[in-house]
Write a protein that holds these residues in place. Structure first.
Motif, short mmCIF file in Angstrom:
data_model
loop_
_atom_site.label_atom_id
_atom_site.label_comp_id
_atom_site.label_asym_id
_atom_site.label_seq_id
_atom_site.Cartn_x
_atom_site.Cartn_y
_atom_site.Cartn_z
N GLU A 126 0.76 -1.28 -0.07
CA GLU A 126 -0.11 -0.06 0.16
C GLU A 126 1.01 1.20 0.19
OE1 GLU A 126 -3.78 2.13 -0.27
OE2 GLU A 126 -3.62 0.08 -0.24
N GLY A 127 1.79 1.42 1.02
CA GLY A 127 2.81 2.24 0.77
C GLY A 127 3.51 2.65 -0.47
N ALA A 128 4.03 1.39 -1.10
CA ALA A 128 4.87 1.61 -2.24
C ALA A 128 3.76 1.88 -3.54
CB ALA A 128 5.36 0.33 -2.76
N SER A 129 2.72 1.73 -3.22
CA SER A 129 1.61 2.28 -4.36
C SER A 129 1.38 3.83 -4.29
CB SER A 129 0.30 1.42 -4.24
OG SER A 129 -0.66 1.84 -4.97
N LEU A 130 1.17 4.21 -3.01
CA LEU A 130 1.02 5.61 -3.13
C LEU A 130 2.33 6.47 -3.51
CD1 LEU A 130 -0.55 5.78 0.44
CD2 LEU A 130 -1.62 6.31 -1.70
N LEU A 131 3.42 5.79 -3.26
CA LEU A 131 4.71 6.50 -3.80
C LEU A 131 4.77 6.31 -5.33
CD1 LEU A 131 7.56 7.95 -3.26
CD2 LEU A 131 8.34 5.61 -2.85
N LEU A 132 4.45 5.20 -5.67
CA LEU A 132 4.34 5.08 -7.16
C LEU A 132 3.38 6.00 -7.93
CD1 LEU A 132 5.24 3.61 -9.82
CD2 LEU A 132 3.51 1.72 -9.30
N LEU A 133 2.23 6.01 -7.44
CA LEU A 133 1.05 7.08 -8.09
C LEU A 133 1.79 8.53 -7.86
CD1 LEU A 133 -2.03 5.66 -6.36
CD2 LEU A 133 -1.47 5.78 -8.81
N ARG A 134 2.50 9.23 -6.94
CA ARG A 134 2.97 10.40 -6.89
C ARG A 134 4.03 10.37 -8.06
NH1 ARG A 134 3.30 12.43 -1.00
NH2 ARG A 134 1.23 12.33 -0.46
N LEU A 172 4.29 8.70 -10.92
CA LEU A 172 3.77 8.71 -12.18
C LEU A 172 2.95 10.01 -12.23
CD1 LEU A 172 2.01 5.01 -12.21
CD2 LEU A 172 4.08 5.91 -13.40
N ALA A 173 2.44 10.60 -11.42
CA ALA A 173 1.80 11.93 -11.64
C ALA A 173 2.74 12.88 -11.84
CB ALA A 173 0.99 12.24 -10.19
N CYS A 174 4.05 12.81 -11.21
CA CYS A 174 5.15 13.91 -11.65
C CYS A 174 5.37 13.94 -12.89
CB CYS A 174 6.12 13.92 -10.48
SG CYS A 174 5.91 14.31 -9.00
N VAL A 181 2.12 7.01 -17.61
CA VAL A 181 1.91 5.78 -17.21
C VAL A 181 2.53 4.92 -18.21
CG1 VAL A 181 0.34 3.96 -16.08
CG2 VAL A 181 0.08 6.40 -15.59
N PRO A 182 3.36 3.80 -18.02
CA PRO A 182 3.85 3.21 -19.00
C PRO A 182 2.70 1.71 -19.15
CG PRO A 182 5.49 3.14 -17.05
CD PRO A 182 4.42 3.95 -16.79
N GLU A 189 -8.82 -8.20 2.08
CA GLU A 189 -9.27 -9.38 2.44
C GLU A 189 -7.95 -10.26 2.87
OE1 GLU A 189 -12.41 -10.21 3.22
OE2 GLU A 189 -12.94 -8.45 2.62
N GLY A 190 -6.60 -9.76 2.40
CA GLY A 190 -5.31 -10.45 2.69
C GLY A 190 -5.29 -11.43 1.63
N HIS A 191 -5.96 -11.58 0.57
CA HIS A 191 -5.59 -12.40 -0.94
C HIS A 191 -4.70 -11.78 -1.70
CE1 HIS A 191 -9.77 -13.76 0.46
NE2 HIS A 191 -9.20 -15.00 0.61
N LEU A 192 -4.09 -12.43 -2.61
CA LEU A 192 -3.06 -12.19 -3.27
C LEU A 192 -3.94 -11.61 -4.49
CD1 LEU A 192 0.11 -11.76 -4.11
CD2 LEU A 192 0.02 -14.00 -4.94
N CYS A 193 -3.49 -10.34 -5.28
CA CYS A 193 -4.38 -10.03 -6.48
C CYS A 193 -3.48 -9.30 -7.11
CB CYS A 193 -5.43 -9.18 -5.96
SG CYS A 193 -5.11 -7.42 -5.01
N THR A 194 -3.99 -8.57 -8.18
CA THR A 194 -3.00 -7.61 -9.15
C THR A 194 -3.29 -6.17 -9.01
OG1 THR A 194 -4.31 -8.21 -11.17
CG2 THR A 194 -2.33 -9.36 -10.76
N SER A 195 -2.49 -5.20 -8.99
CA SER A 195 -2.71 -3.94 -9.20
C SER A 195 -2.16 -3.39 -10.39
CB SER A 195 -2.00 -3.28 -7.95
OG SER A 195 -2.39 -1.97 -7.98
N SER A 196 -3.02 -2.85 -11.35
CA SER A 196 -2.75 -2.33 -12.61
C SER A 196 -2.95 -0.84 -12.69
CB SER A 196 -3.46 -2.96 -13.81
OG SER A 196 -4.79 -2.92 -13.34
N TYR A 197 -2.10 0.07 -13.21
CA TYR A 197 -2.16 1.36 -13.49
C TYR A 197 -2.69 1.55 -15.06
CZ TYR A 197 -0.42 1.16 -8.93
OH TYR A 197 -0.05 1.18 -7.73
#
Length: 100
Positions: free
Chosen positions: A64-72, A74-76, A80-81, A92-100
Motif C-alpha cells: 500500500e505504501g509503495a503504491s502511494l509513492l508510485l502514484l506520486r 507517475l503523476a509527476c 503511465v507505462p 481481505e488478505g488475498h493475493l491479487c494484481t494492481s494495474s495502472y
C-alpha cells in the motif's frame, strides 16, 4: 532491492449502530510473507484469518505504501507505462494484481 519487511494497516468506519474496524498485518519471513487480517463489525465476534505466501508468489509485490509513492511519481511524470501490473494484497488478505 527494496522489500516490505512489515506493514500494518488499520481502517475504521464509524456508523451509528454498526462500527467496523479492519486491520491487516503483513510480516516478511525467510520463506515469504504472512498476512493476518482481523475484522470487527459492531458487536459480532472478531474474525481473524491468516494467509502465507511464498517469495516466488510475491516477486514484485507492491504494498500500500509503495503504491502511494508510485502514484506520486507517475503523476509527476504525467505518464503511465503501458501494462504496468504488480502483485498486491487486497483488503481481505488475498493475493491479487494492481494495474495502472
Amino acid at each position: 532491492q527494496l522489500e516490505t519487511l512489515e506493514q500494518e494497516e488499520q481502517e475504521r468506519l464509524q456508523l451509528r449502530a454498526h462500527p467496523t474496524e479492519r486491520r491487516t498485518h503483513m510480516v516478511s519471513h525467510q520463506h515469504g510473507m504472512t498476512v493476518t487480517t482481523t475484522l470487527q463489525e459492531g458487536e459480532a465476534e472478531l474474525q481473524r484469518r491468516t494467509f502465507s505466501y511464498s517469495r516466488a508468489e510475491l516477486r514484485g509485490l507492491l504494498s500500500e505504501g509503495a503504491s502511494l509513492l508510485l502514484l506520486r511519481v507517475l503523476a509527476c511524470q504525467r505518464a503511465v507505462p503501458p501494462s504496468l501490473i504488480f502483485p498486491a494484497i487486497d483488503t481481505e488478505g488475498h493475493l491479487c494484481t494492481s494495474s495502472y
